[in-house]
Enzyme design. Structure first.
Site, PDB file in Angstrom:
ATOM      1  N   HIS A  43       0.013   5.323  -4.361  1.00 53.36           N
ATOM      2  CA  HIS A  43      -1.250   5.041  -3.683  1.00 53.36           C
ATOM      3  C   HIS A  43      -1.503   3.523  -3.634  1.00 53.36           C
ATOM      4  O   HIS A  43      -1.796   2.960  -2.584  1.00 53.36           O
ATOM      5  CB  HIS A  43      -2.357   5.773  -4.443  1.00 53.36           C
ATOM      6  CG  HIS A  43      -3.748   5.530  -3.960  1.00 53.36           C
ATOM      7  ND1 HIS A  43      -4.495   6.516  -3.344  1.00 53.36           N
ATOM      8  CD2 HIS A  43      -4.534   4.434  -3.995  1.00 53.36           C
ATOM      9  CE1 HIS A  43      -5.676   6.015  -3.035  1.00 53.36           C
ATOM     10  NE2 HIS A  43      -5.741   4.761  -3.423  1.00 53.36           N
ATOM     11  N   GLU A  44      -1.317   2.870  -4.787  1.00 54.65           N
ATOM     12  CA  GLU A  44      -1.556   1.420  -4.853  1.00 54.65           C
ATOM     13  C   GLU A  44      -0.489   0.642  -4.081  1.00 54.65           C
ATOM     14  O   GLU A  44      -0.772  -0.403  -3.496  1.00 54.65           O
ATOM     15  CB  GLU A  44      -1.603   0.947  -6.313  1.00 54.65           C
ATOM     16  CG  GLU A  44      -2.715   1.568  -7.154  1.00 54.65           C
ATOM     17  CD  GLU A  44      -4.100   1.399  -6.566  1.00 54.65           C
ATOM     18  OE1 GLU A  44      -4.317   0.459  -5.787  1.00 54.65           O
ATOM     19  OE2 GLU A  44      -4.966   2.241  -6.852  1.00 54.65           O
ATOM     20  N   HIS A  47      -1.556   0.526  -0.470  1.00 56.26           N
ATOM     21  CA  HIS A  47      -2.550  -0.543  -0.258  1.00 56.26           C
ATOM     22  C   HIS A  47      -1.849  -1.901  -0.179  1.00 56.26           C
ATOM     23  O   HIS A  47      -2.096  -2.692   0.719  1.00 56.26           O
ATOM     24  CB  HIS A  47      -3.521  -0.624  -1.438  1.00 56.26           C
ATOM     25  CG  HIS A  47      -4.573   0.432  -1.463  1.00 56.26           C
ATOM     26  ND1 HIS A  47      -5.400   0.703  -0.393  1.00 56.26           N
ATOM     27  CD2 HIS A  47      -4.970   1.266  -2.452  1.00 56.26           C
ATOM     28  CE1 HIS A  47      -6.242   1.679  -0.727  1.00 56.26           C
ATOM     29  NE2 HIS A  47      -5.998   2.038  -1.966  1.00 56.26           N
ATOM     30  N   ASP A 149     -12.056   3.548  -2.546  1.00 52.85           N
ATOM     31  CA  ASP A 149     -11.619   2.946  -1.286  1.00 52.85           C
ATOM     32  C   ASP A 149     -12.627   3.173  -0.166  1.00 52.85           C
ATOM     33  O   ASP A 149     -12.799   2.329   0.705  1.00 52.85           O
ATOM     34  CB  ASP A 149     -10.270   3.536  -0.872  1.00 52.85           C
ATOM     35  CG  ASP A 149      -9.196   3.232  -1.890  1.00 52.85           C
ATOM     36  OD1 ASP A 149      -9.238   2.141  -2.480  1.00 52.85           O
ATOM     37  OD2 ASP A 149      -8.326   4.088  -2.100  1.00 52.85           O
TER      38      ASP A 149
HETATM   39 ZN   LIG Z   1      -7.059   3.228  -3.357  1.00 58.17          ZN
END
Ligand SMILES: [Zn+2]
Length: 250
Positions: A43-44, A47, A149
């Site tokens: 997930h990171e 980003h 987020d």
């Molecule tokens: Zn996030």
């Protein structure tokens, strides 16, 4: 990873202990902790990849007890780029969830159900749990409240519509704090009356476990997250106020 340092805070150990305790099974606990950390890392990374692609700068990725964070020292210059950067994480989690849940059914085994006298497909439990975890991660992060987020998506989207940074942050923080108050209020009401938010029949197994974690009276997760949303929102607003004032003074 590709020149990006990935650090784990000591509290990640607590997460592993909690997983072991709540699952009550060594194998499952370790498996879930590993899946959760890998899911947060991906997930990171999503980003970070979008941030770097738009000219931002990422210092490192940190894994902590309550999730992870990409430490971004320079944001992409345009608001719409920040929106895409913020959406990339939940999009990655939801895509992973879809793939894992599809895989859990595709790799499931056929069992004969004596009640309905029919052959049913029993989903692969390992893939199903990993899928539900990613589904939870994606949905949870889309809540429009800092530090999730969704808060960043809301703020940068408002900026795309012409609001200044301070106005956009104020609106996004107030929306988040409204959600925090509603959430904490709902929990308090459940606590006082003993009536919990009912879990839909379609949500079973590990999904029901996650539901209990989020909405259950015994789970302290709800008030804890509400408090975190309140504090982080206030801090974000103070920070933007200060930098705006400094910009005006310069
Ligand atoms: Zn996030």
């Amino acid at each position: 990873m590709a020149g990006l340092p990935i650090r784990a805070h000591l509290s990640v150990g607590l997460l592993v202990v909690y997983m072991l305790w709540s699952m009550g099974h060594l194998g499952w606990g370790l498996y879930l902790a590993a899946v959760l950390l890998a899911s947060i890392l991906l997930h990171e990374l999503a980003h970070s990849a979008v941030a770097i692609a738009f000219g931002g700068r990422v210092v490192s990725i940190e894994l902590q007890l309550l999730g992870g964070a990409a430490m971004i020292s320079r944001l992409p210059p345009r608001a719409w780029q920040e929106t895409l950067m913020a959406l990339a994480g939940p999009a990655c989690s939801l895509a992973l969830a879809a793939a894992l849940l599809f895989g859990s059914v595709a790799l499931g085994r056929e069992v004969f159900d004596p009640w309905s006298q029919r052959v049913m497909v029993e989903a692969n439990p390992y893939l199903a749990m990993a899928g539900f975890l990613n589904l939870g991660l994606g949905c949870f992060n889309l809540i429009p409240a800092f530090p999730m987020d969704g808060g960043r998506v809301l703020r940068s989207a408002l900026e795309c519509f012409g609001l200044g940074k301070l106005r956009a942050t104020t609106v996004a923080v107030r929306v988040g704090q409204g959600i925090a108050v509603l959430w904490a209020g709902l929990w308090a009401l459940s606590f006082l009356t003993g009536v919990e938010v009912p879990c839909p029949d379609a949500v079973t197994g590990f999904g029901a476990y996650l539901w209990e974690l989020v909405f259950g009276v015994r789970s302290l997760l709800m008030p804890l997250i509400a408090y975190m949303i309140w504090v982080v929102g206030r801090r974000e607003l103070a920070y933007v106020r200060a930098t705006t004032a400094m910009g005006a003074w310069r």
